[in-house]
Design an enzyme around this catalytic site. Structure first.
Site, PDB file in Angstrom:
ATOM      1  CD  GLU A   1      -7.675   5.777  -1.424  1.00 20.13           C
ATOM      2  OE1 GLU A   1      -7.806   5.596  -0.258  1.00 20.13           O
ATOM      3  OE2 GLU A   1      -6.775   5.918  -2.305  1.00 20.13           O
TER       4      GLU A   1
ATOM      5  CG  HIS B   1      -8.653  -3.518  -2.205  1.00 18.49           C
ATOM      6  ND1 HIS B   1      -9.640  -2.810  -2.802  1.00 18.49           N
ATOM      7  CD2 HIS B   1      -8.396  -2.707  -0.824  1.00 18.49           C
ATOM      8  CE1 HIS B   1      -9.925  -1.571  -2.242  1.00 18.49           C
ATOM      9  NE2 HIS B   1      -8.959  -1.679  -1.062  1.00 18.49           N
TER      10      HIS B   1
ATOM     11  CG  HIS C   1      -6.411  -2.915   3.490  1.00 15.91           C
ATOM     12  ND1 HIS C   1      -5.742  -1.597   3.120  1.00 15.91           N
ATOM     13  CD2 HIS C   1      -7.849  -2.461   3.036  1.00 15.91           C
ATOM     14  CE1 HIS C   1      -6.733  -0.552   2.596  1.00 15.91           C
ATOM     15  NE2 HIS C   1      -7.722  -1.247   2.376  1.00 15.91           N
TER      16      HIS C   1
ATOM     17  CG  ASP D   1      -2.028   0.800   1.142  1.00 15.62           C
ATOM     18  OD1 ASP D   1      -3.030   0.517   1.206  1.00 15.62           O
ATOM     19  OD2 ASP D   1      -1.546   2.179   1.044  1.00 15.62           O
ATOM     20  CB  ILE D   2       0.985   4.167  -2.339  1.00 18.28           C
ATOM     21  CG1 ILE D   2       2.113   4.954  -3.168  1.00 18.28           C
ATOM     22  CG2 ILE D   2      -0.279   4.905  -2.315  1.00 18.28           C
ATOM     23  CD1 ILE D   2       3.165   4.058  -3.498  1.00 18.28           C
TER      24      ILE D   2
HETATM   25  P1  AMP Z   1      -9.950   1.331   0.414  1.00 18.45           P
HETATM   26  O1  AMP Z   1     -10.602   1.385  -0.948  1.00 18.45           O
HETATM   27  O2  AMP Z   1     -10.625   2.471   1.280  1.00 18.45           O
HETATM   28  O3  AMP Z   1      -9.620  -0.090   0.858  1.00 18.45           O
HETATM   29  O4  AMP Z   1      -8.729   1.946   0.252  1.00 18.45           O
HETATM   30  C1  AMP Z   1      -7.677   1.827  -0.664  1.00 18.45           C
HETATM   31  C2  AMP Z   1      -6.268   1.729  -0.398  1.00 18.45           C
HETATM   32  O5  AMP Z   1      -5.248   1.781  -1.635  1.00 18.45           O
HETATM   33  C3  AMP Z   1      -5.581   2.856   0.472  1.00 18.45           C
HETATM   34  O6  AMP Z   1      -5.075   2.108   1.635  1.00 18.45           O
HETATM   35  C4  AMP Z   1      -4.431   3.671  -0.333  1.00 18.45           C
HETATM   36  O7  AMP Z   1      -3.378   3.999   0.227  1.00 18.45           O
HETATM   37  C5  AMP Z   1      -4.256   2.216  -1.427  1.00 18.45           C
HETATM   38  N1  AMP Z   1      -3.778   2.793  -2.651  1.00 18.45           N
HETATM   39  C6  AMP Z   1      -4.453   3.624  -3.683  1.00 18.45           C
HETATM   40  N2  AMP Z   1      -3.622   3.656  -4.758  1.00 18.45           N
HETATM   41  C7  AMP Z   1      -2.466   3.048  -4.483  1.00 18.45           C
HETATM   42  C8  AMP Z   1      -1.444   2.608  -5.412  1.00 18.45           C
HETATM   43  N3  AMP Z   1      -1.377   3.343  -6.670  1.00 18.45           N
HETATM   44  N4  AMP Z   1      -0.497   2.029  -5.149  1.00 18.45           N
HETATM   45  C9  AMP Z   1      -0.614   1.383  -3.811  1.00 18.45           C
HETATM   46  N5  AMP Z   1      -1.782   1.427  -3.001  1.00 18.45           N
HETATM   47  C10 AMP Z   1      -2.741   2.449  -3.479  1.00 18.45           C
END
Ligand code: AMP
Length: 132
Positions: free
Chosen positions: A88, A93, A95, A29-30
């Site tokens: 988001e 996915h 975590h 995760d970025i």
């Molecule tokens: P959520 O959809 O709320 O579970 O969160 C999406 C997750 O994806 C967040 O923790 C972001 O930091 C992560 N994220 C978004 N874009 C990227 C990316 N390009 N590379 C890695 N992680 C990402």
């Protein structure tokens, strides 16, 4: 339009990959909650985790299990926590987060600051501990 995660799988957007097989992809995760915070995704693009077909869902859990073992070998932690949010990015996915305290898995807590080189090194270490 393809999700940002589909673009990652296709290599259009860079990622810190830790593991991949035919159907699943795992990357750092970025904006990590804690060191080793990893996202595991099915290559099939479906928004909500519980809208996945049961076979893809079960496969995602099996793949996440293997990634969690690599995380435990790489990052010192009490355990690997698992969380599903998805507010988001509309691509299912999970975590996986190495945790020592509950705040490590709290998404409203302060994030960990990591530089590109740290991400590269960590992803390499996790990948080297991954057993397919
Ligand atoms: P959520 O959809 O709320 O579970 O969160 C999406 C997750 O994806 C967040 O923790 C972001 O930091 C992560 N994220 C978004 N874009 C990227 C990316 N390009 N590379 C890695 N992680 C990402």
């Amino acid at each position: 339009m393809a999700s940002i995660f589909t673009k990652i799988i296709q290599g259009e957007i860079p990622s810190y990959k830790v593991a991949e097989d035919k159907n699943y992809y795992a990357f750092l995760d970025i904006n990590p909650n804690a060191k080793g915070h990893t996202l595991v995704i099915p290559k099939k693009e479906v928004d909500k985790l519980f809208d996945l077909d049961t076979e893809t869902y079960a496969g995602l859990m099996q793949f996440s299990y293997k990634v969690s073992k690599a995380l435990e070998k790489t990052v010192t932690c009490n355990r690997v926590g698992m969380s599903v949010v998805g507010l988001e990015v509309p691509h299912a996915h999970v975590h996986l987060i190495p945790i020592n305290r509950v705040s490590d898995i709290n998404f409203t807590s302060k994030k960990l600051s990591m530089q590109h080189d740290d991400f590269v090194k960590l992803a390499k270490e996790i990948a080297s501990n991954f057993e397919a």
